[in-house]
Scaffold this motif. Structure first.
Motif, PDB file in Angstrom:
ATOM      1  N   VAL A   9      -4.966   6.557  -0.692  1.00  9.91           N
ATOM      2  CA  VAL A   9      -4.215   5.319  -0.557  1.00  9.91           C
ATOM      3  C   VAL A   9      -4.247   4.615  -1.906  1.00  9.91           C
ATOM      4  O   VAL A   9      -5.296   4.559  -2.568  1.00  9.91           O
ATOM      5  CB  VAL A   9      -4.784   4.419   0.566  1.00  9.91           C
ATOM      6  CG1 VAL A   9      -6.240   4.070   0.310  1.00  9.91           C
ATOM      7  CG2 VAL A   9      -3.962   3.142   0.710  1.00  9.91           C
ATOM      8  N   LEU A  53      -5.018  -0.722   5.472  1.00  6.86           N
ATOM      9  CA  LEU A  53      -4.610   0.306   4.517  1.00  6.86           C
ATOM     10  C   LEU A  53      -5.166   1.648   4.980  1.00  6.86           C
ATOM     11  O   LEU A  53      -6.376   1.855   4.983  1.00  6.86           O
ATOM     12  CB  LEU A  53      -5.142  -0.030   3.116  1.00  6.86           C
ATOM     13  CG  LEU A  53      -4.750  -1.404   2.556  1.00  6.86           C
ATOM     14  CD1 LEU A  53      -5.381  -1.607   1.188  1.00  6.86           C
ATOM     15  CD2 LEU A  53      -3.250  -1.540   2.476  1.00  6.86           C
ATOM     16  N   LYS A  54      -4.274   2.542   5.381  1.00  7.15           N
ATOM     17  CA  LYS A  54      -4.717   3.834   5.909  1.00  7.15           C
ATOM     18  C   LYS A  54      -4.057   4.963   5.137  1.00  7.15           C
ATOM     19  O   LYS A  54      -2.843   4.982   4.968  1.00  7.15           O
ATOM     20  CB  LYS A  54      -4.347   3.949   7.388  1.00  7.15           C
ATOM     21  CG  LYS A  54      -5.080   2.961   8.298  1.00  7.15           C
ATOM     22  CD  LYS A  54      -4.692   3.184   9.753  1.00  7.15           C
ATOM     23  CE  LYS A  54      -5.425   2.219  10.677  1.00  7.15           C
ATOM     24  NZ  LYS A  54      -5.066   2.427  12.094  1.00  7.15           N
ATOM     25  N   PRO A  55      -4.873   5.909   4.678  1.00  2.00           N
ATOM     26  CA  PRO A  55      -4.287   7.074   4.011  1.00  2.00           C
ATOM     27  C   PRO A  55      -3.680   8.022   5.023  1.00  2.00           C
ATOM     28  O   PRO A  55      -4.056   8.037   6.185  1.00  2.00           O
ATOM     29  CB  PRO A  55      -5.482   7.721   3.301  1.00  2.00           C
ATOM     30  CG  PRO A  55      -6.640   7.361   4.164  1.00  2.00           C
ATOM     31  CD  PRO A  55      -6.333   5.991   4.709  1.00  2.00           C
ATOM     32  N   ARG A  93      -5.789  13.312   0.994  1.00  2.00           N
ATOM     33  CA  ARG A  93      -5.212  12.064   1.468  1.00  2.00           C
ATOM     34  C   ARG A  93      -5.752  10.913   0.617  1.00  2.00           C
ATOM     35  O   ARG A  93      -6.963  10.769   0.453  1.00  2.00           O
ATOM     36  CB  ARG A  93      -5.558  11.839   2.939  1.00  2.00           C
ATOM     37  CG  ARG A  93      -5.046  12.940   3.848  1.00  2.00           C
ATOM     38  CD  ARG A  93      -5.274  12.595   5.308  1.00  2.00           C
ATOM     39  NE  ARG A  93      -6.697  12.393   5.600  1.00  2.00           N
ATOM     40  CZ  ARG A  93      -7.154  11.962   6.772  1.00  2.00           C
ATOM     41  NH1 ARG A  93      -6.302  11.667   7.744  1.00  2.00           N
ATOM     42  NH2 ARG A  93      -8.445  11.807   6.971  1.00  2.00           N
ATOM     43  N   TRP A 148      -3.249   1.081  -3.931  1.00  2.00           N
ATOM     44  CA  TRP A 148      -2.873  -0.326  -3.820  1.00  2.00           C
ATOM     45  C   TRP A 148      -3.246  -1.034  -5.110  1.00  2.00           C
ATOM     46  O   TRP A 148      -4.358  -0.873  -5.614  1.00  2.00           O
ATOM     47  CB  TRP A 148      -3.586  -0.986  -2.631  1.00  2.00           C
ATOM     48  CG  TRP A 148      -3.248  -2.443  -2.489  1.00  2.00           C
ATOM     49  CD1 TRP A 148      -2.156  -2.976  -1.871  1.00  2.00           C
ATOM     50  CD2 TRP A 148      -3.998  -3.554  -3.011  1.00  2.00           C
ATOM     51  NE1 TRP A 148      -2.170  -4.352  -1.975  1.00  2.00           N
ATOM     52  CE2 TRP A 148      -3.284  -4.739  -2.666  1.00  2.00           C
ATOM     53  CE3 TRP A 148      -5.196  -3.669  -3.727  1.00  2.00           C
ATOM     54  CZ2 TRP A 148      -3.741  -6.006  -3.017  1.00  2.00           C
ATOM     55  CZ3 TRP A 148      -5.634  -4.933  -4.095  1.00  2.00           C
ATOM     56  CH2 TRP A 148      -4.922  -6.093  -3.727  1.00  2.00           C
ATOM     57  N   ALA A 173       0.848  -1.189   0.000  1.00  6.05           N
ATOM     58  CA  ALA A 173       0.000   0.000   0.000  1.00  6.05           C
ATOM     59  C   ALA A 173       0.885   1.240   0.000  1.00  6.05           C
ATOM     60  O   ALA A 173       1.900   1.288   0.690  1.00  6.05           O
ATOM     61  CB  ALA A 173      -0.899   0.006   1.223  1.00  6.05           C
ATOM     62  N   THR A 174       0.531   2.225  -0.791  1.00  7.56           N
ATOM     63  CA  THR A 174       1.281   3.475  -0.846  1.00  7.56           C
ATOM     64  C   THR A 174       0.373   4.606  -0.397  1.00  7.56           C
ATOM     65  O   THR A 174      -0.703   4.798  -0.969  1.00  7.56           O
ATOM     66  CB  THR A 174       1.779   3.752  -2.272  1.00  7.56           C
ATOM     67  OG1 THR A 174       2.556   2.645  -2.722  1.00  7.56           O
ATOM     68  CG2 THR A 174       2.619   5.009  -2.319  1.00  7.56           C
ATOM     69  N   VAL A 175       0.799   5.306   0.619  1.00  5.32           N
ATOM     70  CA  VAL A 175       0.027   6.459   1.083  1.00  5.32           C
ATOM     71  C   VAL A 175       0.560   7.686   0.366  1.00  5.32           C
ATOM     72  O   VAL A 175       1.763   7.912   0.288  1.00  5.32           O
ATOM     73  CB  VAL A 175       0.107   6.611   2.613  1.00  5.32           C
ATOM     74  CG1 VAL A 175      -0.603   5.463   3.296  1.00  5.32           C
ATOM     75  CG2 VAL A 175       1.549   6.686   3.090  1.00  5.32           C
ATOM     76  N   GLY A 185      -8.979   2.112   3.292  1.00  4.63           N
ATOM     77  CA  GLY A 185      -8.755   0.695   3.093  1.00  4.63           C
ATOM     78  C   GLY A 185     -10.022  -0.056   2.761  1.00  4.63           C
ATOM     79  O   GLY A 185      -9.995  -1.030   1.991  1.00  4.63           O
TER      80      GLY A 185
END
Length: 323
Positions: free
Chosen positions: A268, A316-318, A266, A270, A10-12, A278
């Motif tokens: 996320v 998965l968190k932004p 913000r 993926w 995951a990429t924030v 998420g």
């Protein structure tokens, strides 16, 4: 083009805490990723030290690859949400198919622009009778919250506006605006994307917007951007606060200029999804695996569609700041 990592992280992304308000020279190192059987790409965004440049959130550079005796690019049907894909070629051709029924061969210096909006699926492949070399870039643009659920769409623009800056510089405007020239491609954020051709002996200055952040992706030759020599497949982050960019080339060279207003929302990212939480990622993955109507079906590709990788064990968190 898809992110074909079998274990994508995951990429924030987003937020302005990592955006340089002043000019900088930050050289980014690419990560090599296998794309299908015969294509390797150099992934420059997201990068360990740089997640986005404006709304640009994903940058792959590939080639030049000799594919005369190879299948070339073969990316099976896969889904996207919350983003736009920008296909840009210097050599070769790519056949695009999508769940809207689009079927379009994209050739060098033509814009293939797909807006996923709430959901779309597509495939990309080198035609059976293809050119010997394949060389280009695949880029994603994150859609802002106000437009991330727009109906999906595909655009093909064979003719793009140009800018001749003098001193050997010639530019095609791919997305947004550059020096008064505006791309016909639909944009949802203040953005800039251009293909710059630098003839041997180029010594030029390209006007920029000081409230945009910028980066330069080296495609071929040996160009200099603000005094930094760039090898093909590298990218130089420039920060904000610039009114112009000095460019030089001792040999024929080409680079891509990417920029835009810093993306403050913000998000996320993926696999092939851009979302805000998420839970949204999980729902998109579930619907793709269930062949739900959301992503439609790609007809005509000779092979099965991609299956989604398993979700990572951590939530998965932004992060970042919202507007």
């Amino acid at each position: 083009m898809s992110n074909l990592d079998v274990k994508p992280s995951a990429t924030v992304c987003g937020g302005r805490q990592d955006v340089s308000a002043a000019p900088v020279r930050e050289l980014l190192t690419a990560r090599t990723v296998q794309l299908g059987e015969s294509t390797q790409v150099r992934r420059l965004l997201p990068n360990l030290g740089r997640r986005m440049v404006g709304a640009w959130c994903f940058v792959d550079h590939y080639g030049p690859d000799d594919i005369a005796d190879e299948p070339g690019m073969q990316v099976p049907p896969h889904p996207h949400t919350g983003l736009q894909t920008v296909s840009w070629l210097h050599e070769g051709e790519v056949l695009h198919r999508d769940s809207l029924g689009s079927k379009q061969t994209v050739r060098p210096r033509e814009l293939g622009l797909m807006t996923s909006g709430r959901g779309i699926s597509h495939s990309e492949e080198s035609p059976r009778d293809h050119a010997r070399y394949l060389h280009g870039a695949q880029l994603w643009v994150a859609l802002p919250d106000t437009h991330r659920d727009v109906p999906p769409a595909f655009e093909h623009h064979a003719e793009l506006p140009t800018v001749t800056g003098g001193g050997g510089l010639h530019a095609r405007v791919i997305m947004g605006e550059l020096d008064g020239a505006v791309s016909p491609g639909t944009a949802y954020t203040p953005i800039a994307g251009a293909d710059l051709t630098l003839a041997e002996g180029t010594h030029a200055r390209l006007p920029l917007q000081p409230d945009f952040e910028y980066a330069v992706l080296a495609m071929s030759g040996e160009a200099e951007a603000d005094g930094v020599r760039l090898s093909p497949g590298s990218m130089l982050y420039l920060g904000c606060g610039r009114t112009e960019l000095p460019l030089r080339a001792d040999v024929d060279s080409s680079v891509m200029l990417l920029g835009g207003e810093p993306f403050a929302e913000r998000i996320v990212m993926w696999w092939n999804f851009v979302a805000r939480s998420g839970d949204e990622i999980t729902r998109a993955r579930t619907e793709w695996e269930a062949a739900a109507d959301r992503f439609g079906e790609v007809h005509g590709y000779a092979g099965p569609r991609l299956s989604a990788p398993g979700l990572p064990p951590t939530p998965l968190k932004p992060r970042g700041r919202e507007r």
